[in-house]
Design a protein around this motif. Structure first.
Motif, PDB file in Angstrom:
ATOM      1  N   GLN A 167       0.871  -1.171   0.000  1.00  0.00           N
ATOM      2  CA  GLN A 167       0.000   0.000   0.000  1.00  0.00           C
ATOM      3  C   GLN A 167       0.907   1.220   0.000  1.00  0.00           C
ATOM      4  O   GLN A 167       1.607   1.473   0.975  1.00  0.00           O
ATOM      5  CB  GLN A 167      -0.908   0.007   1.221  1.00  0.00           C
ATOM      6  CG  GLN A 167      -1.931  -1.085   1.210  1.00  0.00           C
ATOM      7  CD  GLN A 167      -2.876  -0.988   2.391  1.00  0.00           C
ATOM      8  OE1 GLN A 167      -2.858  -0.025   3.150  1.00  0.00           O
ATOM      9  NE2 GLN A 167      -3.711  -1.997   2.537  1.00  0.00           N
ATOM     10  N   ARG A 169       0.878   5.220  -0.504  1.00  0.00           N
ATOM     11  CA  ARG A 169      -0.046   6.356  -0.544  1.00  0.00           C
ATOM     12  C   ARG A 169       0.614   7.702  -0.245  1.00  0.00           C
ATOM     13  O   ARG A 169      -0.001   8.550   0.387  1.00  0.00           O
ATOM     14  CB  ARG A 169      -1.178   6.120   0.441  1.00  0.00           C
ATOM     15  CG  ARG A 169      -1.990   4.893   0.081  1.00  0.00           C
ATOM     16  CD  ARG A 169      -3.128   4.699   1.043  1.00  0.00           C
ATOM     17  NE  ARG A 169      -4.045   3.717   0.537  1.00  0.00           N
ATOM     18  CZ  ARG A 169      -5.070   3.979  -0.272  1.00  0.00           C
ATOM     19  NH1 ARG A 169      -5.304   5.194  -0.657  1.00  0.00           N
ATOM     20  NH2 ARG A 169      -5.845   3.017  -0.684  1.00  0.00           N
ATOM     21  N   THR A 196       0.246  -7.499  -4.811  1.00  0.00           N
ATOM     22  CA  THR A 196      -0.992  -6.752  -4.944  1.00  0.00           C
ATOM     23  C   THR A 196      -0.640  -5.330  -4.543  1.00  0.00           C
ATOM     24  O   THR A 196      -0.151  -5.087  -3.448  1.00  0.00           O
ATOM     25  CB  THR A 196      -2.074  -7.324  -4.011  1.00  0.00           C
ATOM     26  OG1 THR A 196      -2.295  -8.679  -4.355  1.00  0.00           O
ATOM     27  CG2 THR A 196      -3.357  -6.539  -4.115  1.00  0.00           C
ATOM     28  N   LEU A 197      -0.836  -4.408  -5.449  1.00  0.00           N
ATOM     29  CA  LEU A 197      -0.421  -3.022  -5.218  1.00  0.00           C
ATOM     30  C   LEU A 197      -1.637  -2.119  -5.122  1.00  0.00           C
ATOM     31  O   LEU A 197      -2.559  -2.206  -5.926  1.00  0.00           O
ATOM     32  CB  LEU A 197       0.485  -2.546  -6.364  1.00  0.00           C
ATOM     33  CG  LEU A 197       0.986  -1.107  -6.296  1.00  0.00           C
ATOM     34  CD1 LEU A 197       1.881  -0.892  -5.076  1.00  0.00           C
ATOM     35  CD2 LEU A 197       1.732  -0.754  -7.570  1.00  0.00           C
ATOM     36  N   ASN A 198      -1.632  -1.265  -4.112  1.00  0.00           N
ATOM     37  CA  ASN A 198      -2.640  -0.230  -3.954  1.00  0.00           C
ATOM     38  C   ASN A 198      -1.874   1.083  -3.924  1.00  0.00           C
ATOM     39  O   ASN A 198      -1.279   1.437  -2.918  1.00  0.00           O
ATOM     40  CB  ASN A 198      -3.419  -0.468  -2.663  1.00  0.00           C
ATOM     41  CG  ASN A 198      -4.549   0.513  -2.497  1.00  0.00           C
ATOM     42  OD1 ASN A 198      -4.545   1.585  -3.079  1.00  0.00           O
ATOM     43  ND2 ASN A 198      -5.520   0.152  -1.687  1.00  0.00           N
ATOM     44  N   LEU A 199      -1.857   1.774  -5.056  1.00  0.00           N
ATOM     45  CA  LEU A 199      -1.049   2.977  -5.206  1.00  0.00           C
ATOM     46  C   LEU A 199      -1.930   4.207  -5.335  1.00  0.00           C
ATOM     47  O   LEU A 199      -2.853   4.249  -6.137  1.00  0.00           O
ATOM     48  CB  LEU A 199      -0.175   2.853  -6.462  1.00  0.00           C
ATOM     49  CG  LEU A 199       0.670   4.060  -6.837  1.00  0.00           C
ATOM     50  CD1 LEU A 199       1.776   4.293  -5.815  1.00  0.00           C
ATOM     51  CD2 LEU A 199       1.271   3.872  -8.221  1.00  0.00           C
ATOM     52  N   LYS A 200      -1.640   5.208  -4.524  1.00  0.00           N
ATOM     53  CA  LYS A 200      -2.297   6.507  -4.631  1.00  0.00           C
ATOM     54  C   LYS A 200      -1.177   7.538  -4.568  1.00  0.00           C
ATOM     55  O   LYS A 200      -0.549   7.718  -3.532  1.00  0.00           O
ATOM     56  CB  LYS A 200      -3.294   6.716  -3.499  1.00  0.00           C
ATOM     57  CG  LYS A 200      -4.079   8.000  -3.624  1.00  0.00           C
ATOM     58  CD  LYS A 200      -5.140   8.102  -2.565  1.00  0.00           C
ATOM     59  CE  LYS A 200      -5.944   9.375  -2.753  1.00  0.00           C
ATOM     60  NZ  LYS A 200      -6.960   9.505  -1.722  1.00  0.00           N
ATOM     61  N   ASN A 224      -3.359  -5.936 -13.517  1.00  0.00           N
ATOM     62  CA  ASN A 224      -3.841  -5.303 -12.278  1.00  0.00           C
ATOM     63  C   ASN A 224      -2.769  -4.391 -11.690  1.00  0.00           C
ATOM     64  O   ASN A 224      -3.056  -3.289 -11.234  1.00  0.00           O
ATOM     65  CB  ASN A 224      -4.257  -6.353 -11.260  1.00  0.00           C
ATOM     66  CG  ASN A 224      -5.537  -7.045 -11.630  1.00  0.00           C
ATOM     67  OD1 ASN A 224      -6.363  -6.509 -12.351  1.00  0.00           O
ATOM     68  ND2 ASN A 224      -5.715  -8.259 -11.153  1.00  0.00           N
ATOM     69  N   PHE A 225      -1.521  -4.860 -11.709  1.00  0.00           N
ATOM     70  CA  PHE A 225      -0.399  -4.090 -11.190  1.00  0.00           C
ATOM     71  C   PHE A 225      -0.228  -2.799 -11.992  1.00  0.00           C
ATOM     72  O   PHE A 225      -0.130  -1.711 -11.432  1.00  0.00           O
ATOM     73  CB  PHE A 225       0.873  -4.946 -11.262  1.00  0.00           C
ATOM     74  CG  PHE A 225       2.094  -4.313 -10.675  1.00  0.00           C
ATOM     75  CD1 PHE A 225       2.339  -4.370  -9.313  1.00  0.00           C
ATOM     76  CD2 PHE A 225       3.022  -3.678 -11.490  1.00  0.00           C
ATOM     77  CE1 PHE A 225       3.476  -3.787  -8.770  1.00  0.00           C
ATOM     78  CE2 PHE A 225       4.154  -3.095 -10.959  1.00  0.00           C
ATOM     79  CZ  PHE A 225       4.387  -3.150  -9.596  1.00  0.00           C
ATOM     80  N   ASN A 271      -2.517   0.398 -11.598  1.00  0.00           N
ATOM     81  CA  ASN A 271      -2.232   1.390 -10.558  1.00  0.00           C
ATOM     82  C   ASN A 271      -1.551   2.637 -11.118  1.00  0.00           C
ATOM     83  O   ASN A 271      -1.531   3.674 -10.476  1.00  0.00           O
ATOM     84  CB  ASN A 271      -1.346   0.779  -9.470  1.00  0.00           C
ATOM     85  CG  ASN A 271      -2.114  -0.133  -8.560  1.00  0.00           C
ATOM     86  OD1 ASN A 271      -2.775   0.330  -7.649  1.00  0.00           O
ATOM     87  ND2 ASN A 271      -2.051  -1.428  -8.816  1.00  0.00           N
ATOM     88  N   ASN A 294      -2.349   4.076 -13.982  1.00  0.00           N
ATOM     89  CA  ASN A 294      -3.252   4.595 -15.003  1.00  0.00           C
ATOM     90  C   ASN A 294      -3.199   6.116 -15.137  1.00  0.00           C
ATOM     91  O   ASN A 294      -3.356   6.656 -16.215  1.00  0.00           O
ATOM     92  CB  ASN A 294      -4.682   4.137 -14.704  1.00  0.00           C
ATOM     93  CG  ASN A 294      -5.633   4.449 -15.817  1.00  0.00           C
ATOM     94  OD1 ASN A 294      -5.236   4.560 -16.962  1.00  0.00           O
ATOM     95  ND2 ASN A 294      -6.890   4.602 -15.485  1.00  0.00           N
ATOM     96  N   SER A 353      -0.554   8.002 -14.263  1.00  0.00           N
ATOM     97  CA  SER A 353       0.832   8.464 -14.295  1.00  0.00           C
ATOM     98  C   SER A 353       1.093   9.190 -15.608  1.00  0.00           C
ATOM     99  O   SER A 353       0.430   8.942 -16.612  1.00  0.00           O
ATOM    100  CB  SER A 353       1.788   7.271 -14.198  1.00  0.00           C
ATOM    101  OG  SER A 353       1.545   6.542 -13.023  1.00  0.00           O
TER     102      SER A 353
END
Length: 115
Positions: free
Chosen positions: A23, A25, A42-46, A73-74, A77, A79, A81
């Protein structure tokens, strides 16, 4: 791995084969380099809309359709950029096979991709 620092501008992740979930952020992150050996977390990028990413795939065997699903999916994250650079020791792993593409949505929209 959880990172949420407001001061973080650059993040470099190299050779973390046991990384399963990340994660990330930091709102002011403008550069990320990720070097993976074989598995994708599994990446959760903000991050900032000014993010530039460099993703390097090393030592990959012939990937299967499950790996390509994780790859899309990776990459999703990143999208929003401004640019993403993909590199690999084996350039064929970057090209998603036609039979897998049929079942997957494109992960990147309006992003410059350099290979």
């Amino acid at each position: 791995m959880k990172i949420s620092s407001y001061r973080l501008k650059k993040l470099i992740v190299v050779h973390c084969p046991n990384l399963v979930n990340a994660q990330v952020r930091p709102p002011d992150l403008i550069y990320i380099f990720y070097n993976c050996c074989s598995s994708l977390p599994t990446l959760n990028l903000k991050a900032s809309g000014s993010l530039e990413a460099k993703i390097s795939f090393d030592s990959l065997e012939t990937p299967d359709s499950d790996w390509y699903s994780k790859l899309t999916n990776f990459l999703g994250n990143f999208n929003h950029s401004i640019a993403i650079e993909l590199s690999s020791q084996n350039d064929r792993v970057i090209v998603i096979p036609k039979d897998v593409r049929v079942n997957l949505l494109p992960p990147l929209h309006a992003t410059i991709i350099c290979t």
